[in-house]
Design an enzyme around this catalytic site. Structure first.
Site, mmCIF file in Angstrom:
data_model
loop_
_atom_site.group_PDB
_atom_site.id
_atom_site.type_symbol
_atom_site.label_atom_id
_atom_site.label_comp_id
_atom_site.label_asym_id
_atom_site.label_seq_id
_atom_site.Cartn_x
_atom_site.Cartn_y
_atom_site.Cartn_z
ATOM 1 N N ARG A 129 64.124 -1.444 40.377
ATOM 2 C CA ARG A 129 64.056 -2.440 41.457
ATOM 3 C C ARG A 129 65.378 -3.190 41.425
ATOM 4 O O ARG A 129 65.717 -3.836 40.430
ATOM 5 C CB ARG A 129 62.883 -3.400 41.242
ATOM 6 C CG ARG A 129 63.006 -4.642 42.094
ATOM 7 C CD ARG A 129 61.759 -5.470 42.130
ATOM 8 N NE ARG A 129 60.734 -4.834 42.929
ATOM 9 C CZ ARG A 129 59.653 -5.454 43.397
ATOM 10 N NH1 ARG A 129 59.453 -6.734 43.140
ATOM 11 N NH2 ARG A 129 58.768 -4.809 44.125
ATOM 12 N N HIS A 169 61.416 0.156 50.544
ATOM 13 C CA HIS A 169 60.352 -0.059 49.542
ATOM 14 C C HIS A 169 59.307 1.059 49.705
ATOM 15 O O HIS A 169 58.185 0.836 50.155
ATOM 16 C CB HIS A 169 59.723 -1.436 49.754
ATOM 17 C CG HIS A 169 58.916 -1.941 48.594
ATOM 18 N ND1 HIS A 169 58.770 -1.238 47.408
ATOM 19 C CD2 HIS A 169 58.202 -3.091 48.432
ATOM 20 C CE1 HIS A 169 58.013 -1.940 46.578
ATOM 21 N NE2 HIS A 169 57.652 -3.061 47.175
ATOM 22 N N GLN A 226 55.629 0.806 48.220
ATOM 23 C CA GLN A 226 54.726 -0.051 48.989
ATOM 24 C C GLN A 226 54.166 0.714 50.184
ATOM 25 O O GLN A 226 52.972 0.665 50.475
ATOM 26 C CB GLN A 226 55.489 -1.296 49.465
ATOM 27 C CG GLN A 226 54.633 -2.247 50.277
ATOM 28 C CD GLN A 226 53.541 -2.888 49.442
ATOM 29 O OE1 GLN A 226 53.807 -3.424 48.372
ATOM 30 N NE2 GLN A 226 52.302 -2.831 49.904
ATOM 31 N N ASP A 245 55.716 -9.510 56.507
ATOM 32 C CA ASP A 245 56.364 -9.627 55.192
ATOM 33 C C ASP A 245 57.014 -11.002 55.162
ATOM 34 O O ASP A 245 57.164 -11.666 56.203
ATOM 35 C CB ASP A 245 57.410 -8.494 55.050
ATOM 36 C CG ASP A 245 58.146 -8.510 53.713
ATOM 37 O OD1 ASP A 245 57.648 -9.138 52.744
ATOM 38 O OD2 ASP A 245 59.241 -7.892 53.630
ATOM 39 N N CYS A 285 52.585 -6.968 52.316
ATOM 40 C CA CYS A 285 52.903 -6.333 51.031
ATOM 41 C C CYS A 285 52.715 -7.290 49.859
ATOM 42 O O CYS A 285 52.551 -6.840 48.732
ATOM 43 C CB CYS A 285 54.325 -5.798 51.063
ATOM 44 S SG CYS A 285 55.540 -7.068 51.474
ATOM 45 N N ARG A 333 48.645 0.331 45.273
ATOM 46 C CA ARG A 333 49.940 0.559 44.620
ATOM 47 C C ARG A 333 49.735 1.401 43.366
ATOM 48 O O ARG A 333 50.510 2.314 43.064
ATOM 49 C CB ARG A 333 50.608 -0.779 44.254
ATOM 50 C CG ARG A 333 51.056 -1.627 45.430
ATOM 51 C CD ARG A 333 52.219 -1.012 46.174
ATOM 52 N NE ARG A 333 53.369 -0.778 45.319
ATOM 53 C CZ ARG A 333 54.292 -1.691 45.005
ATOM 54 N NH1 ARG A 333 54.215 -2.907 45.533
ATOM 55 N NH2 ARG A 333 55.314 -1.404 44.215
#
Ligand code: CP
Ligand code: NVA
Length: 339
Positions: free
Chosen positions: A126, A153, A156, A243, A283, A311
């Site tokens: 990340r 991402h 996700q 988001d 998310c 996830r």
């Protein structure tokens, strides 16, 4: 891991690892590198792993394997789900905090990749610039997973698509509205729509649209729309997604962003434009009272905790696919309900 290590592992009964031919090493950096059939296969595997876990079945597919997790940004979901997923698959995960290795500062991405490849079977990163993630993948002899960059991402999105598959049984007929920043999540939604062929409408304030590459991709899709009108994007949508307005690394812009995004809040009024049975997705982490109201995120249309749960299952499928591709291959052809 060196070949000698793999030979020792095999004597212990560990099944063959990733492909012997490193030229065909696969990574999971972006959805657009997958074929539609691979995406369908990953979703099917994730659904099976989830259902079987709930009925008490164990899947020690990655016994003896190690995942290194490089974090240059904070995380709750990504860290816990990768670490738990690896444990459930019989493997082990190592958490590397931002101050631990200082990738690109204490040591180059290339050197980090080459060292890690001698010890571990899989790397998750990340980070900020997507180029660091891509460089790590290029230099590593083991598969690399993108656990979020400023560009994408994909983990996700895979969990989100699994959630949609559970809710709607398929993806192709859906109308998805993304309301908010044209940043990493929006870009990954565009890649997902291109792959799974659902309708995607994006509502972003002026100056916060995705970059040209992603705008062009969206523009070429059936039902692809980029607008500054949140209500227009949400009209008759099956799915409303948002988001944070201020992503990790943008904290100094928070006050300006709160002003620029104020017409883009997902609230009860905006939801009136969607189909009555529409679901709301986020998310997480959420900034309640900013991009989404309490009553919407805690309301009956919200599936945010299903997304968070998924996830775990989606990333387990990715790790199994990268290290034991034969398991995905043995599932058979992708069916309608997979996509
Ligand atoms: N959605 C997500 O990636 O959560 P974390 O930042 O907590 O990992
Ligand atoms: N866009 C957000 C997503 C967090 C999961 C960020 O990059 O901070």
């Amino acid at each position: 891991m060196a070949d000698v290590g793999r030979a020792i592992q095999n004597k212990r009964g560990v099944p063959p690892a990733r492909p012997e031919n490193l030229a065909i090493k696969r990574d999971f950096l972006e959805l657009s590198a997958l074929s539609a059939s691979e995406l369908g296969g990953l979703l099917r595997l994730a659904a099976r792993l989830k259902a079987e876990l709930k009925s008490g079945l164990e899947h020690p597919y990655l016994r003896g394997r190690t995942l290194a997790m490089i974090f240059q940004k904070p995380s709750l979901r990504t860290r816990i789900t990768f670490e738990t997923g690896m444990a459930q698959l019989g493997g082990h995960a190592i958490y590397l905090a931002p101050q631990d290795i200082g990738i690109g500062e204490r040591e180059s991405a290339k050197d980090v990749a080459r060292n890690l490849s001698r010890w571990v079977d899989l790397i998750m990163i990340r980070t900020f610039a997507h180029a660091i993630c891509a460089e790590l993948a290029r230099e590593a002899a083991v598969p690399v997973i993108n656990g979020l960059t400023d560009m994408l991402h994909p983990c996700q999105l895979l969990a989100d698509l699994l959630t949609l598959r559970e809710r709607f049984g398929g993806l192709r007929k859906l109308k998805v509205a993304f309301v908010g920043d044209g940043f990493n999540l929006a870009n990954s939604w565009i890649e997902a729509a291109a792959l799974a062929q659902f309708e995607l409408r994006l509502a972003c304030p002026a100056g916060y649209e995705p970059g040209k590459e992603f705008r062009d991709l969206l523009g070429g899709l059936r039902g692809g729309l980029l607008t500054r009108d949140a209500a227009a994007a949400v009209r008759d949508a099956d799915v409303v997604y948002t988001d944070t307005w201020t992503s990790m690394g943008q904290e100094r812009e928070a006050a300006k962003r709160r002003r620029d995004f104020k017409e883009f809040q997902v609230n009860r009024d905006l939801m009136k434009h969607a189909r009555p049975e529409a679901i709301v997705m986020h998310c997480l982490p959420a900034h309640r009272g900013e991009e989404i109201t309490d009553e919407v995120i805690d309301g009956p249309q919200s599936v945010v905790l299903d997304q968070a749960e998924n996830r775990l299952h989606a990333q387990k499928a990715v790790m199994v696919w990268l290290l034991r591709p034969e398991i995905l291959a043995h599932q058979g052809p992708v069916a309608n309900e997979d996509l």
